[in-house]
Design a protein around this motif. Structure first.
Motif, short mmCIF file in Angstrom:
data_model
loop_
_atom_site.label_atom_id
_atom_site.label_comp_id
_atom_site.label_asym_id
_atom_site.label_seq_id
_atom_site.Cartn_x
_atom_site.Cartn_y
_atom_site.Cartn_z
N ALA A 117 0.83 -1.21 0.00
CA ALA A 117 0.00 0.00 0.00
C ALA A 117 0.86 1.26 0.00
O ALA A 117 0.56 2.22 -0.72
N PHE A 118 1.94 1.25 0.78
CA PHE A 118 2.81 2.42 0.84
C PHE A 118 3.48 2.67 -0.51
O PHE A 118 3.47 3.79 -1.03
N LEU A 119 4.09 1.63 -1.09
CA LEU A 119 4.74 1.79 -2.39
C LEU A 119 3.73 2.14 -3.48
O LEU A 119 4.03 2.91 -4.40
N GLY A 120 2.53 1.59 -3.38
CA GLY A 120 1.47 1.94 -4.33
C GLY A 120 1.07 3.41 -4.20
O GLY A 120 0.80 4.07 -5.20
N GLY A 121 1.07 3.92 -2.98
CA GLY A 121 0.78 5.34 -2.77
C GLY A 121 1.86 6.23 -3.36
O GLY A 121 1.56 7.27 -3.96
N VAL A 122 3.11 5.81 -3.20
CA VAL A 122 4.21 6.57 -3.81
C VAL A 122 4.08 6.55 -5.33
O VAL A 122 4.24 7.57 -5.99
N LEU A 123 3.76 5.37 -5.88
CA LEU A 123 3.56 5.26 -7.32
C LEU A 123 2.41 6.15 -7.79
O LEU A 123 2.52 6.83 -8.81
N ALA A 124 1.32 6.16 -7.03
CA ALA A 124 0.17 6.99 -7.40
C ALA A 124 0.54 8.48 -7.36
O ALA A 124 0.12 9.25 -8.23
N LEU A 125 1.34 8.87 -6.39
CA LEU A 125 1.79 10.27 -6.30
C LEU A 125 2.66 10.64 -7.51
O LEU A 125 2.49 11.71 -8.10
N ILE A 126 3.56 9.74 -7.88
CA ILE A 126 4.41 9.97 -9.05
C ILE A 126 3.55 10.11 -10.31
O ILE A 126 3.76 11.00 -11.13
N TYR A 127 2.57 9.23 -10.45
CA TYR A 127 1.70 9.30 -11.62
C TYR A 127 0.80 10.52 -11.59
O TYR A 127 0.44 11.07 -12.63
N LEU A 128 0.44 11.00 -10.41
CA LEU A 128 -0.35 12.23 -10.30
C LEU A 128 0.47 13.42 -10.77
O LEU A 128 -0.03 14.27 -11.52
N ILE A 129 1.72 13.48 -10.36
CA ILE A 129 2.61 14.56 -10.82
C ILE A 129 2.82 14.46 -12.33
O ILE A 129 2.76 15.45 -13.05
N TYR A 130 3.03 13.23 -12.81
CA TYR A 130 3.18 13.01 -14.25
C TYR A 130 1.92 13.44 -15.00
O TYR A 130 1.99 14.04 -16.08
N GLY A 131 0.75 13.17 -14.40
CA GLY A 131 -0.52 13.55 -15.01
C GLY A 131 -0.71 15.05 -15.12
O GLY A 131 -1.41 15.52 -16.02
N CYS A 132 -0.08 15.79 -14.24
CA CYS A 132 -0.16 17.26 -14.31
C CYS A 132 0.52 17.78 -15.58
O CYS A 132 0.15 18.83 -16.10
N PHE A 133 1.51 17.04 -16.07
CA PHE A 133 2.24 17.47 -17.26
C PHE A 133 1.64 16.95 -18.56
O PHE A 133 1.66 17.65 -19.56
N VAL A 134 1.14 15.72 -18.55
CA VAL A 134 0.64 15.14 -19.79
C VAL A 134 -0.89 15.07 -19.86
O VAL A 134 -1.44 14.69 -20.89
N GLY A 135 -1.54 15.39 -18.80
CA GLY A 135 -3.00 15.31 -18.75
C GLY A 135 -3.44 14.15 -17.87
O GLY A 135 -3.07 13.00 -18.13
N ILE A 136 -4.21 14.47 -16.87
CA ILE A 136 -4.61 13.46 -15.90
C ILE A 136 -5.53 12.40 -16.50
O ILE A 136 -5.52 11.25 -16.08
N GLU A 137 -6.30 12.77 -17.52
CA GLU A 137 -7.19 11.79 -18.16
C GLU A 137 -6.40 10.67 -18.84
O GLU A 137 -6.83 9.53 -18.85
N ARG A 138 -5.26 11.01 -19.39
CA ARG A 138 -4.42 10.00 -20.03
C ARG A 138 -3.90 8.99 -19.01
O ARG A 138 -3.87 7.80 -19.25
N VAL A 139 -3.51 9.50 -17.84
CA VAL A 139 -3.03 8.63 -16.78
C VAL A 139 -4.16 7.76 -16.24
O VAL A 139 -3.98 6.56 -16.01
N LYS A 140 -5.35 8.35 -16.07
CA LYS A 140 -6.50 7.57 -15.59
C LYS A 140 -6.88 6.47 -16.57
O LYS A 140 -7.26 5.37 -16.17
N GLN A 141 -6.78 6.78 -17.86
CA GLN A 141 -7.14 5.81 -18.88
C GLN A 141 -6.20 4.60 -18.86
O GLN A 141 -6.64 3.48 -18.99
N ASN A 142 -4.91 4.86 -18.69
CA ASN A 142 -3.93 3.77 -18.70
C ASN A 142 -3.89 3.00 -17.39
O ASN A 142 -3.55 1.84 -17.36
N GLY A 143 -4.17 3.64 -16.27
CA GLY A 143 -4.09 2.99 -14.97
C GLY A 143 -2.66 2.95 -14.46
O GLY A 143 -1.73 3.44 -15.10
N LEU A 144 -2.50 2.37 -13.28
CA LEU A 144 -1.19 2.28 -12.65
C LEU A 144 -0.62 0.88 -12.78
O LEU A 144 -1.35 -0.09 -12.62
N PRO A 145 0.68 0.77 -13.04
CA PRO A 145 1.31 -0.56 -13.08
C PRO A 145 1.61 -1.03 -11.65
O PRO A 145 2.72 -0.92 -11.15
N TYR A 146 0.59 -1.55 -10.97
CA TYR A 146 0.71 -1.90 -9.57
C TYR A 146 1.58 -3.15 -9.34
O TYR A 146 1.90 -3.48 -8.20
#
Length: 162
Positions: A117-146
């Motif tokens: 859960a902790f590492l998944g939260g870190v991954l989600a935070l990284i993807y949230l920051i990444y989504g700010c640059f490329v568009g959050i909808e694109r990140v939501k569409q692809n999902g997280l590589p858990y």
């Protein structure tokens, strides 16, 4: 069937499968190769192969099957399948996390789940920051590589259990 389960649970600790140092070296590299394949496939395709999950399960059984492994698997399966049932993560993630359970000591079971859960939260935070640059909808569409947090957590707690 219940008698067989009772016999497995009531086995003394000395019947646990143990491997020597030379074998553990090779098994460790085999596990790293399998985990690398899981992480690579999960990042690229967001799928986790059943064959890779079965491979990890076989290596986990080889590393640390003991009388407590069955109890760990049952408790872990209930928790991990509940996560799948509530659509928190996918079925492949549940299968991958369950595959690590036989090699993780009972004292580390909850820590294993919390570390995922902790590492998944870190991954989600990284993807949230990444989504700010490329568009959050694109990140939501692809999902997280858990699979990555699950593999890292599994590797860490297998090492801690040895």
């Amino acid at each position: 069937m219940l008698w067989v389960l009772f016999q497995i649970i009531s086995r003394p600790q000395s019947n646990a499968v143990h491997i020597d140092v030379k074998q553990s070296f090779y098994v460790g590299w085999l596990l790293l190769a399998i985990l690398s394949s899981v992480i690579y496939a999960d990042i690229l395709t967001r799928t986790i192969s059943n064959k890779l999950c079965l491979s990890i399960l076989c290596v986990s059984l080889l590393i640390g099957f003991s009388q407590f492994a069955l109890l760990n698997i049952v408790i872990g399966c209930l928790v991990l399948l509940a996560l799948y049932g509530f659509s928190i993560w996918g079925g492949g993630d549940s299968k991958l996390a369950i595959a690590f359970l036989p090699a993780i000591s009972e004292q580390y079971l909850w820590w294993y789940l919390l570390f995922i859960a902790f590492l998944g939260g870190v991954l989600a935070l990284i993807y949230l920051i990444y989504g700010c640059f490329v568009g959050i909808e694109r990140v939501k569409q692809n999902g997280l590589p858990y699979g990555m947090p699950i593999c890292l957590s599994g590797l860490f707690f297998i090492a801690a259990s040895i």
